[in-house]
Design a protein around this motif. Structure first.
Motif, PDB file in Angstrom:
ATOM      1  N   MET A  53     -38.916  18.966  -1.997  1.00 27.38           N
ATOM      2  CA  MET A  53     -39.467  18.709  -3.363  1.00 27.38           C
ATOM      3  C   MET A  53     -41.072  18.278  -3.180  1.00 27.38           C
ATOM      4  SD  MET A  53     -40.429  15.888  -5.257  1.00 27.38           S
ATOM      5  CE  MET A  53     -39.486  14.433  -4.857  1.00 27.38           C
ATOM      6  N   VAL A  54     -40.964  17.066  -2.165  1.00 28.69           N
ATOM      7  CA  VAL A  54     -42.385  16.691  -1.885  1.00 28.69           C
ATOM      8  C   VAL A  54     -43.390  17.761  -1.391  1.00 28.69           C
ATOM      9  CG1 VAL A  54     -43.765  15.163  -0.371  1.00 28.69           C
ATOM     10  CG2 VAL A  54     -41.770  14.530  -1.478  1.00 28.69           C
ATOM     11  N   ARG A  55     -42.822  18.685  -0.476  1.00 26.04           N
ATOM     12  CA  ARG A  55     -43.639  19.658   0.122  1.00 26.04           C
ATOM     13  C   ARG A  55     -44.142  20.797  -1.123  1.00 26.04           C
ATOM     14  NH1 ARG A  55     -39.770  19.348   4.250  1.00 26.04           N
ATOM     15  NH2 ARG A  55     -40.882  18.154   6.233  1.00 26.04           N
ATOM     16  N   SER A  56     -43.143  21.060  -2.059  1.00 26.47           N
ATOM     17  CA  SER A  56     -43.532  21.799  -2.807  1.00 26.47           C
ATOM     18  C   SER A  56     -44.406  21.229  -4.135  1.00 26.47           C
ATOM     19  CB  SER A  56     -42.384  22.492  -3.438  1.00 26.47           C
ATOM     20  OG  SER A  56     -41.459  21.727  -3.965  1.00 26.47           O
ATOM     21  N   SER A  57     -44.649  20.079  -4.129  1.00 27.38           N
ATOM     22  CA  SER A  57     -45.137  19.437  -5.470  1.00 27.38           C
ATOM     23  C   SER A  57     -46.581  19.825  -5.614  1.00 27.38           C
ATOM     24  CB  SER A  57     -44.880  17.966  -5.324  1.00 27.38           C
ATOM     25  OG  SER A  57     -45.547  17.348  -6.427  1.00 27.38           O
ATOM     26  N   LEU A  84     -51.637  18.646   8.384  1.00 28.27           N
ATOM     27  CA  LEU A  84     -50.948  17.466   7.934  1.00 28.27           C
ATOM     28  C   LEU A  84     -50.675  17.502   6.182  1.00 28.27           C
ATOM     29  CD1 LEU A  84     -53.455  14.797   9.468  1.00 28.27           C
ATOM     30  CD2 LEU A  84     -51.177  15.198  10.158  1.00 28.27           C
ATOM     31  N   ALA A  85     -50.619  18.676   5.825  1.00 32.01           N
ATOM     32  CA  ALA A  85     -50.378  18.970   4.328  1.00 32.01           C
ATOM     33  C   ALA A  85     -49.087  18.311   3.632  1.00 32.01           C
ATOM     34  CB  ALA A  85     -50.116  20.480   4.218  1.00 32.01           C
ATOM     35  N   SER A  86     -48.041  18.196   4.540  1.00 28.48           N
ATOM     36  CA  SER A  86     -46.799  17.451   4.115  1.00 28.48           C
ATOM     37  C   SER A  86     -46.245  16.981   5.609  1.00 28.48           C
ATOM     38  CB  SER A  86     -45.945  18.286   3.587  1.00 28.48           C
ATOM     39  OG  SER A  86     -44.832  17.488   2.993  1.00 28.48           O
ATOM     40  N   PHE A  87     -45.964  15.787   5.603  1.00 26.90           N
ATOM     41  CA  PHE A  87     -45.241  15.390   6.974  1.00 26.90           C
ATOM     42  C   PHE A  87     -44.327  14.144   6.671  1.00 26.90           C
ATOM     43  CE2 PHE A  87     -49.386  13.366   6.170  1.00 26.90           C
ATOM     44  CZ  PHE A  87     -49.431  11.826   6.852  1.00 26.90           C
ATOM     45  N   LYS A  95     -39.022   5.827   7.472  1.00 26.52           N
ATOM     46  CA  LYS A  95     -38.957   5.564   6.114  1.00 26.52           C
ATOM     47  C   LYS A  95     -40.008   6.122   5.122  1.00 26.52           C
ATOM     48  CE  LYS A  95     -36.041   2.204   7.671  1.00 26.52           C
ATOM     49  NZ  LYS A  95     -34.553   1.786   7.446  1.00 26.52           N
ATOM     50  N   TRP A  96     -40.816   6.855   5.374  1.00 23.88           N
ATOM     51  CA  TRP A  96     -41.793   7.304   4.627  1.00 23.88           C
ATOM     52  C   TRP A  96     -41.997   8.850   4.654  1.00 23.88           C
ATOM     53  CZ3 TRP A  96     -44.320   3.842   1.291  1.00 23.88           C
ATOM     54  CH2 TRP A  96     -44.338   2.638   1.444  1.00 23.88           C
ATOM     55  N   ILE A  97     -42.229   9.491   3.650  1.00 20.68           N
ATOM     56  CA  ILE A  97     -42.640  10.801   3.630  1.00 20.68           C
ATOM     57  C   ILE A  97     -44.292  11.070   2.938  1.00 20.68           C
ATOM     58  CG2 ILE A  97     -41.458  11.423   1.523  1.00 20.68           C
ATOM     59  CD1 ILE A  97     -41.014  14.394   3.018  1.00 20.68           C
ATOM     60  N   VAL A 106     -50.257  11.104  -0.915  1.00 22.06           N
ATOM     61  CA  VAL A 106     -49.382  10.505  -1.862  1.00 22.06           C
ATOM     62  C   VAL A 106     -48.100  10.176  -0.927  1.00 22.06           C
ATOM     63  CG1 VAL A 106     -47.213  10.683  -3.473  1.00 22.06           C
ATOM     64  CG2 VAL A 106     -49.455  12.040  -3.748  1.00 22.06           C
ATOM     65  N   ALA A 107     -47.892   8.777  -0.674  1.00 17.47           N
ATOM     66  CA  ALA A 107     -47.090   8.160  -0.015  1.00 17.47           C
ATOM     67  C   ALA A 107     -45.849   7.791  -0.510  1.00 17.47           C
ATOM     68  CB  ALA A 107     -47.537   6.750   0.666  1.00 17.47           C
TER      69      ALA A 107
END
Length: 206
Positions: A53-57, A84-87, A95-97, A106-107
């Protein structure tokens, strides 16, 4: 086996094992013991769905009940921005994405997808400068200075791979070493090796 509680130590600025220009709580033994005690973490289908979801947002939702602060945090990227587009923070206990959009990072909390920080940045080659942070108010203890310190800690660890100490929540002191180590592990996992008490009043980065 020696308890990690007894291995917690406050390191002054001149201590050989202290890489920082301020005193820190050495939580490395706690991190090692807690990692061993919890065992390997296997991502669930739900966790994979959150990361997808985060990667496609395509949106940049602000944290609910947010506070904000201007800042100037300079991070020397260890990888090209295109990588580093999404990691996700996939090391043990991560604990984080993070989701990097043009001029925005966006963290989110990795296990829930909750947005905690939205950081605005400028990029000059491999030098990333965070200029503004909007953060979830309750998560950062109602302190913009704590929010700035936390996003700096996270990005310095994950984007620069540099030594960094996590900010200790307001109200805790040197006598609360065990509690601080547990809070650090819960919030940051294996990267919570050192903790620092922020100055009072907190120093606002401008």
């Amino acid at each position: 086996m020696t308890s990690w509680h007894s291995q917690l130590a406050w390191l002054p600025t001149d201590a050989p094992q202290n890489p920082f220009p301020f005193a820190v709580l050495d939580c490395r033994a706690a991190c090692a013991a807690l990692a061993e005690a919890t065992g390997p973490i296997v991502d669930s289908q739900g966790q994979t769905a959150i990361e997808d979801m985060v990667r496609s947002s395509q949106s940049t939702p602000l944290p609910t009940d947010s506070l904000s602060a201007n800042c100037s945090i300079r991070i020397r990227l260890r990888e090209p921005p295109s990588a580093l587009a999404s990691f996700a923070t996939a090391e043990h206990g991560g604990k984080w994405i993070f989701h990097m959009l043009p001029r925005i990072i966006v963290a989110r909390r990795r296990w829930t997808g909750q947005t905690i920080h939205v950081a605005e940045f400028e990029l000059d080659g491999d030098l990333l400068t965070i200029t503004h942070v909007a953060s979830q108010k309750d998560f950062v203890h109602g302190s913009a200075d704590y929010a700035v310190a936390e996003i700096e800690f996270l990005l310095r660890k994950y984007l620069e791979d540099a030594p960094a100490a996590f900010p200790i929540p307001p109200g805790l002191s040197e006598k609360d070493g065990v509690r601080i180590a547990l809070i650090g592990w819960k919030a940051y996992g294996a990267i919570a090796e050192f903790g620092r008490i922020l100055p009072k009043p907190f120093r606002r980065r401008a």
